[in-house]
Write an enzyme that holds these catalytic residues in place. Structure first.
Site, PDB file in Angstrom:
ATOM      1  N   ASP A  98       0.827  -1.011  -0.050  1.00  0.00           N
ATOM      2  CA  ASP A  98       0.147  -0.020  -0.027  1.00  0.00           C
ATOM      3  C   ASP A  98       0.750   1.296  -0.050  1.00  0.00           C
ATOM      4  O   ASP A  98       0.571   2.301   0.441  1.00  0.00           O
ATOM      5  CB  ASP A  98      -0.858   0.067   1.248  1.00  0.00           C
ATOM      6  CG  ASP A  98      -1.991   1.024   1.235  1.00  0.00           C
ATOM      7  OD1 ASP A  98      -2.679   1.467   2.103  1.00  0.00           O
ATOM      8  OD2 ASP A  98      -2.603   1.596  -0.106  1.00  0.00           O
ATOM      9  N   ASP A 134      -3.264  -3.068  -2.516  1.00  0.00           N
ATOM     10  CA  ASP A 134      -4.168  -2.113  -2.507  1.00  0.00           C
ATOM     11  C   ASP A 134      -4.102  -0.962  -3.890  1.00  0.00           C
ATOM     12  O   ASP A 134      -2.904  -1.136  -4.316  1.00  0.00           O
ATOM     13  CB  ASP A 134      -4.208  -0.936  -1.384  1.00  0.00           C
ATOM     14  CG  ASP A 134      -5.296  -0.001  -1.200  1.00  0.00           C
ATOM     15  OD1 ASP A 134      -5.277   0.789  -0.604  1.00  0.00           O
ATOM     16  OD2 ASP A 134      -6.447  -0.554  -1.765  1.00  0.00           O
TER      17      ASP A 134
END
Ligand code: OZR
Ligand code: MG
Length: 214
Positions: free
Chosen positions: A141, A169
């Protein structure tokens, strides 16, 4: 002097969440981001997908790339079995200062090791510095152009084993096209897309779950 958004987010946690209650910390941040100011936490919608993957993997060792303010760090760590460890890397020292306090408020310091610095520098040192053999789960992320090089680096450093799970993500928004192409076409991964939305918005985004086949 003017406060920063992470500082205002921490203030919202300290005001609205219960010390030692990770889920109330997660809830307080989501409320702040929905009602006050958008921020780039994985959020509640993608967070439910993250929860289900963490629960399914039940990892003993987790690596998170990109702590930011510690929202997903707390969310993951709150689901880990006893003695499990989460190492989270954050490049920005100001964000790290906030994340440490969010983690402390949740009472999860014992499960989480926050390391400041660049992922590219730290990944090759994981074994010697933290006594890690391999990671059962990696949550990507951080900077979107670092997902692919860092994944290749983790392979080269022997940090992935047969069955290790990569969960990424923002594979749609902001997007990680080179990473997606790699994990979806490499014979060394089995990949699956979980369609969702960019945190706190109606914009499409999603998580890509990839199993390393060894
Ligand atoms: O850049 C993003 N993440 C990268 C974060 C990078 C972290 O490391 C460097 C910086 O200090 C930050 O703490 C991002 C951006 C959006 N966005 O909508 O722009 C949405 C997201 O979920 C994101 O993770
Ligand atoms: Mg993100």
């Amino acid at each position: 002097t003017q406060s920063t958004r992470p500082q205002r987010m921490l203030a919202a946690v300290q005001k609205n969440a219960t010390r030692g209650d990770p889920r109330s910390v997660v809830k307080a941040i989501d409320q702040f981001c929905r009602q006050k100011e958008w921020a780039m936490n994985v959020g509640d919608e993608k967070g439910c997908i993250l929860d289900s993957v963490v629960s399914e993997v039940n990892p003993a060792t987790v690596l998170e790339l990109g702590t930011y303010c510690g929202y997903s760090t707390v969310r993951i760590a709150s689901l880990l079995p006893p003695h499990a460890k989460l190492i989270t890397l954050e490049f920005n020292p100001d964000n790290a200062v906030i994340a440490r306090q969010v983690i402390a408020w949740a009472g999860l310091e014992d499960k989480i090791q926050l390391v400041e610095g660049a992922s590219g520098d730290w990944i090759p040192k994981m074994k010697e510095e933290f006594g890690v053999k391999t990671f059962d789960l990696v949550f990507l992320d951080h900077w979107k152009d670092r997902y692919l090089p860092d994944t290749k680096l983790m392979e080269e450093c022997g940090l992935l084993r047969k069955g290790s799970i990569l969960l990424a993500d923002n594979v749609i928004c902001p997007g990680t096209p080179d990473y997606l192409e790699y994990v979806r076409n490499s014979p060394r991964y089995k990949s699956q897309y979980f369609k969702s939305h960019l945190e706190y918005t109606k914009v499409e985004d999603g998580l890509e779950k990839s199993v390393f086949l060894g």
